[in-house]
Design a protein around this motif. Structure first.
Motif, PDB file in Angstrom:
ATOM      1  N   LEU A 249     -16.943  -4.439   1.214  1.00  0.00           N
ATOM      2  CA  LEU A 249     -17.217  -5.423   0.547  1.00  0.00           C
ATOM      3  C   LEU A 249     -17.858  -4.354  -0.613  1.00  0.00           C
ATOM      4  O   LEU A 249     -18.397  -3.265   0.288  1.00  0.00           O
ATOM      5  CB  LEU A 249     -18.348  -6.221   0.465  1.00  0.00           C
ATOM      6  N   ARG A 250     -18.285  -3.728  -1.416  1.00  0.00           N
ATOM      7  CA  ARG A 250     -18.716  -3.192  -2.962  1.00  0.00           C
ATOM      8  C   ARG A 250     -18.774  -3.191  -4.098  1.00  0.00           C
ATOM      9  O   ARG A 250     -17.978  -4.732  -3.848  1.00  0.00           O
ATOM     10  CB  ARG A 250     -17.933  -1.638  -2.536  1.00  0.00           C
ATOM     11  N   SER A 251     -19.561  -3.072  -4.749  1.00  0.00           N
ATOM     12  CA  SER A 251     -19.331  -3.192  -6.282  1.00  0.00           C
ATOM     13  C   SER A 251     -18.210  -2.773  -6.660  1.00  0.00           C
ATOM     14  O   SER A 251     -17.958  -1.763  -7.074  1.00  0.00           O
ATOM     15  CB  SER A 251     -20.565  -2.971  -6.803  1.00  0.00           C
ATOM     16  N   VAL A 252     -17.176  -4.110  -7.429  1.00  0.00           N
ATOM     17  CA  VAL A 252     -15.965  -3.679  -8.282  1.00  0.00           C
ATOM     18  C   VAL A 252     -16.504  -4.187  -9.401  1.00  0.00           C
ATOM     19  O   VAL A 252     -16.300  -5.043  -9.967  1.00  0.00           O
ATOM     20  CB  VAL A 252     -15.044  -4.178  -7.351  1.00  0.00           C
ATOM     21  N   SER A 253     -15.742  -3.285 -10.390  1.00  0.00           N
ATOM     22  CA  SER A 253     -15.996  -3.369 -11.552  1.00  0.00           C
ATOM     23  C   SER A 253     -14.461  -3.980 -12.241  1.00  0.00           C
ATOM     24  O   SER A 253     -13.522  -3.548 -12.255  1.00  0.00           O
ATOM     25  CB  SER A 253     -15.684  -1.933 -12.456  1.00  0.00           C
ATOM     26  N   LEU A 254     -14.232  -5.307 -12.746  1.00  0.00           N
ATOM     27  CA  LEU A 254     -13.233  -5.515 -13.016  1.00  0.00           C
ATOM     28  C   LEU A 254     -12.220  -5.380 -14.186  1.00  0.00           C
ATOM     29  O   LEU A 254     -11.491  -5.333 -14.651  1.00  0.00           O
ATOM     30  CB  LEU A 254     -13.633  -7.611 -13.024  1.00  0.00           C
ATOM     31  N   ALA A 255     -13.278  -4.467 -15.513  1.00  0.00           N
ATOM     32  CA  ALA A 255     -13.073  -4.197 -16.102  1.00  0.00           C
ATOM     33  C   ALA A 255     -11.768  -3.155 -15.766  1.00  0.00           C
ATOM     34  O   ALA A 255     -10.695  -2.970 -16.428  1.00  0.00           O
ATOM     35  CB  ALA A 255     -13.962  -3.858 -17.070  1.00  0.00           C
ATOM     36  N   GLN A 256     -12.241  -2.457 -15.155  1.00  0.00           N
ATOM     37  CA  GLN A 256     -11.456  -1.003 -14.391  1.00  0.00           C
ATOM     38  C   GLN A 256     -10.048  -1.615 -14.171  1.00  0.00           C
ATOM     39  O   GLN A 256      -8.894  -1.308 -13.627  1.00  0.00           O
ATOM     40  CB  GLN A 256     -12.467  -0.472 -13.816  1.00  0.00           C
ATOM     41  N   VAL A 257     -10.548  -2.731 -13.008  1.00  0.00           N
ATOM     42  CA  VAL A 257      -9.293  -3.229 -12.372  1.00  0.00           C
ATOM     43  C   VAL A 257      -7.659  -4.298 -12.953  1.00  0.00           C
ATOM     44  O   VAL A 257      -7.060  -3.348 -13.314  1.00  0.00           O
ATOM     45  CB  VAL A 257      -9.409  -4.824 -10.977  1.00  0.00           C
ATOM     46  N   LEU A 258      -8.854  -3.792 -13.785  1.00  0.00           N
ATOM     47  CA  LEU A 258      -7.367  -4.404 -15.291  1.00  0.00           C
ATOM     48  C   LEU A 258      -6.655  -3.372 -15.867  1.00  0.00           C
ATOM     49  O   LEU A 258      -5.816  -3.724 -16.322  1.00  0.00           O
ATOM     50  CB  LEU A 258      -8.736  -6.359 -16.324  1.00  0.00           C
ATOM     51  N   HIS A 259      -7.752  -2.469 -16.141  1.00  0.00           N
ATOM     52  CA  HIS A 259      -7.493  -1.455 -16.829  1.00  0.00           C
ATOM     53  C   HIS A 259      -6.494  -0.481 -16.160  1.00  0.00           C
ATOM     54  O   HIS A 259      -5.491  -0.211 -16.397  1.00  0.00           O
ATOM     55  CB  HIS A 259      -7.986  -0.633 -17.181  1.00  0.00           C
ATOM     56  N   GLU A 260      -5.814  -0.876 -14.626  1.00  0.00           N
ATOM     57  CA  GLU A 260      -5.593   0.146 -13.601  1.00  0.00           C
ATOM     58  C   GLU A 260      -4.224  -1.342 -13.948  1.00  0.00           C
ATOM     59  O   GLU A 260      -3.222  -0.245 -13.150  1.00  0.00           O
ATOM     60  CB  GLU A 260      -6.290  -0.284 -12.379  1.00  0.00           C
ATOM     61  N   VAL A 261      -4.374  -2.593 -13.887  1.00  0.00           N
ATOM     62  CA  VAL A 261      -3.259  -3.793 -13.687  1.00  0.00           C
ATOM     63  C   VAL A 261      -2.340  -3.430 -14.799  1.00  0.00           C
ATOM     64  O   VAL A 261      -1.729  -3.072 -14.992  1.00  0.00           O
ATOM     65  CB  VAL A 261      -3.550  -4.550 -13.629  1.00  0.00           C
ATOM     66  N   LEU A 262      -3.068  -3.453 -16.065  1.00  0.00           N
ATOM     67  CA  LEU A 262      -2.567  -2.927 -16.650  1.00  0.00           C
ATOM     68  C   LEU A 262      -1.289  -1.554 -17.039  1.00  0.00           C
ATOM     69  O   LEU A 262      -0.126  -1.721 -17.757  1.00  0.00           O
ATOM     70  CB  LEU A 262      -3.196  -2.816 -18.103  1.00  0.00           C
ATOM     71  N   LYS A 263      -1.642  -0.286 -16.593  1.00  0.00           N
ATOM     72  CA  LYS A 263      -1.219   0.235 -16.368  1.00  0.00           C
ATOM     73  C   LYS A 263       0.182   0.066 -15.288  1.00  0.00           C
ATOM     74  O   LYS A 263       2.031   1.023 -15.614  1.00  0.00           O
ATOM     75  CB  LYS A 263      -1.591   1.885 -15.960  1.00  0.00           C
ATOM     76  N   ASP A 264       0.139  -0.731 -14.121  1.00  0.00           N
ATOM     77  CA  ASP A 264       1.506  -0.508 -13.530  1.00  0.00           C
ATOM     78  C   ASP A 264       1.993  -1.408 -14.074  1.00  0.00           C
ATOM     79  O   ASP A 264       3.158  -1.529 -13.548  1.00  0.00           O
ATOM     80  CB  ASP A 264       0.569  -1.660 -11.953  1.00  0.00           C
ATOM     81  N   VAL A 265       1.713  -2.553 -15.234  1.00  0.00           N
ATOM     82  CA  VAL A 265       2.785  -3.636 -15.768  1.00  0.00           C
ATOM     83  C   VAL A 265       2.622  -3.322 -17.133  1.00  0.00           C
ATOM     84  O   VAL A 265       3.842  -4.160 -17.431  1.00  0.00           O
ATOM     85  CB  VAL A 265       2.825  -5.376 -16.037  1.00  0.00           C
ATOM     86  N   HIS A 266       2.795  -1.434 -17.266  1.00  0.00           N
ATOM     87  CA  HIS A 266       3.513  -1.233 -18.515  1.00  0.00           C
ATOM     88  C   HIS A 266       4.854  -1.340 -19.000  1.00  0.00           C
ATOM     89  O   HIS A 266       5.562  -1.577 -20.160  1.00  0.00           O
ATOM     90  CB  HIS A 266       2.491   0.666 -18.742  1.00  0.00           C
ATOM     91  N   ASP A 267       5.892  -1.201 -18.127  1.00  0.00           N
ATOM     92  CA  ASP A 267       7.123  -1.585 -18.302  1.00  0.00           C
ATOM     93  C   ASP A 267       7.704  -2.549 -18.946  1.00  0.00           C
ATOM     94  O   ASP A 267       8.386  -2.169 -19.211  1.00  0.00           O
ATOM     95  CB  ASP A 267       7.904  -0.694 -16.832  1.00  0.00           C
ATOM     96  N   GLN A 268       6.882  -3.728 -18.057  1.00  0.00           N
ATOM     97  CA  GLN A 268       7.337  -4.934 -18.258  1.00  0.00           C
ATOM     98  C   GLN A 268       6.748  -5.336 -19.992  1.00  0.00           C
ATOM     99  O   GLN A 268       7.208  -6.193 -20.203  1.00  0.00           O
ATOM    100  CB  GLN A 268       6.372  -5.778 -17.526  1.00  0.00           C
TER     101      GLN A 268
END
Length: 401
Positions: A249-268
């Motif tokens: 457990l730690r503090s996690v920015s959901l905005a940063q998580v979404l940013h990384e996920v969008l990079k992962d699905v860029h090809d789609q």
């Protein structure tokens, strides 16, 4: 001596005599009153429901009621004048001596526990209550009450023994379950490698067969089935790895998580008209790997089921209350019937035909399991041909399970 003095002396003596007689009568009345009070108190003492003793400060019995004599399996005549200390187990003699001293010193009522050795060899576990009865110093009288707690002690020891045995058994079960988990994981991984090897051989055979001009057309279906089997094995491998994912457990920015996920699905989304928007995203107390897996699965799911739409709209919804955040991935895709909402999160659960939409039916089951590990939950809402929203609730104070 004057004549007047001689006249007064008989009068003084008479007055003194009357004073002594009055005092004597007063004392006699007090004695009678005390005797009456004693006569009234003795039956109460003798018939009291508790085992009661009247002791001096050395622990010698001055009186004992019937319940006390019965408790010691003796009689009032035998016990009167005897010390209680020799009747106790060696380890309890010092305990009672200390309690007697404290009460005699005026330190108030005292309580403790002692063991009494019966003539038949049995041991009584006794709760002690000791208080000053009357007097002070060496002449103080002490009131002792004994309560037999032997049955309670035996039950407590039995319960403690049972609890210890259960805890040991539980620890052994935990170790065994851990071994079974590791064995199961190993079997799945090894079996997966073997099956992938067999599938590769089958696919190679299919490639060679397709080069032959007389290859039957239905072998295309075999090739498709092999590819689906390979995808399933990869999904099972990912599922097992996620099941045993180490988290913190730690503090996690959901905005940063979404940013990384969008990079992962860029090809789609690179060759599609996709609009992805979001509410203000919070910072959660969670694990970044877990939240990334959840968001990626939901986003991939939304992209899959909006494939037939000319323009794809996906919006990340945020709701909050005192205990949790609720994050929803809303799309304008084909939706689903709410009668099937539970099926979506089951292992291999599918809401749509595999011939139309790829997938193994494990992704949402992974999301549900990951949310539950942190005390959260996952669910979906939708209408046929009107889109869907897949939610997960994340506690503000998560507890890893």
């Amino acid at each position: 001596m004057s004549q007047d003095t001689l006249k007064l002396q008989p009068e003084v003596e008479a007055e003194a005599s009357l004073s002594l007689e009055a005092r004597f009568k007063s004392l006699e009345a007090q004695v009678l009153q005390l005797q009456s009070a004693l006569n009234q108190a003795r039956p109460l003492f003798q018939n009291s429901p508790g085992a009661s003793f009247l002791l001096n400060r050395q622990g010698r019995v001055l009186d004992v009621n019937m319940r006390g004599a019965d408790l010691l399996r003796s009689t009032r005549e035998v016990l009167t004048g005897r010390s209680l200390l020799p009747l106790l187990a060696p380890g309890s003699q010092g305990t009672l001596t200390a309690l007697l001293a404290r009460v005699a010193e005026g330190r108030g009522q005292q309580a403790g526990e002692i063991q009494l050795q019966r003539p038949d060899g049995g041991v009584l576990e006794l709760a002690v209550e000791l208080a000053a009865h009357e007097g002070s110093g060496e002449s103080v009288l002490l009131h002792l009450t004994l309560t037999d707690v032997t049955a309670f002690k035996l039950a407590h020891r039995a319960l403690w023994s049972t609890q210890q045995a259960q805890e040991l058994e539980l620890q052994e079960m935990i170790v065994r379950l851990r071994q079974l988990y590791e064995e199961f994981e190993n079997v799945v991984l090894v079996s997966g490698r073997e099956m992938k090897s067999l599938i590769t051989r089958a696919e190679n055979f299919m490639v060679l067969s397709q080069r032959h001009p007389e290859t039957p057309g239905h072998l295309d279906h075999v090739e498709e089935a092999l590819q689906q089997t390979r995808n399933l094995l990869e999904s099972l491998k990912d599922y097992m790895q996620i099941r045993f994912l180490r988290t913190r457990l730690r503090s996690v920015s959901l905005a940063q998580v979404l940013h990384e996920v969008l990079k992962d699905v860029h090809d789609q989304i690179s060759d599609r008209e996709v609009w992805i928007t979001n509410d203000a995203l919070p910072t959660l107390n969670g694990d970044s790997q877990v939240l990334k897996i959840i968001m990626r699965e939901y986003l991939s799911n939304a992209l899959k089921f909006t494939r037939t739409r000319p323009q794809i709209r996906i919006h990340v919804v945020v709701q909050e209350d005192a205990t949790e955040y609720r994050i929803g991935m809303e799309d304008n895709g084909i939706g689903f019937s709410m009668r099937q909402k539970k099926k979506a999160f089951e292992l291999f659960g599918r809401l749509h035909s595999s011939s139309l939409y790829e997938g193994t039916g494990l992704g949402l089951a992974v999301v549900r399991r990951l949310c539950e590990r942190f005390g959260g939950r996952a669910w979906g809402e939708g209408k046929v041909n009107q889109g869907a929203t897949f939610w997960f609730a994340w506690p503000k104070t998560p507890e890893q399970q």
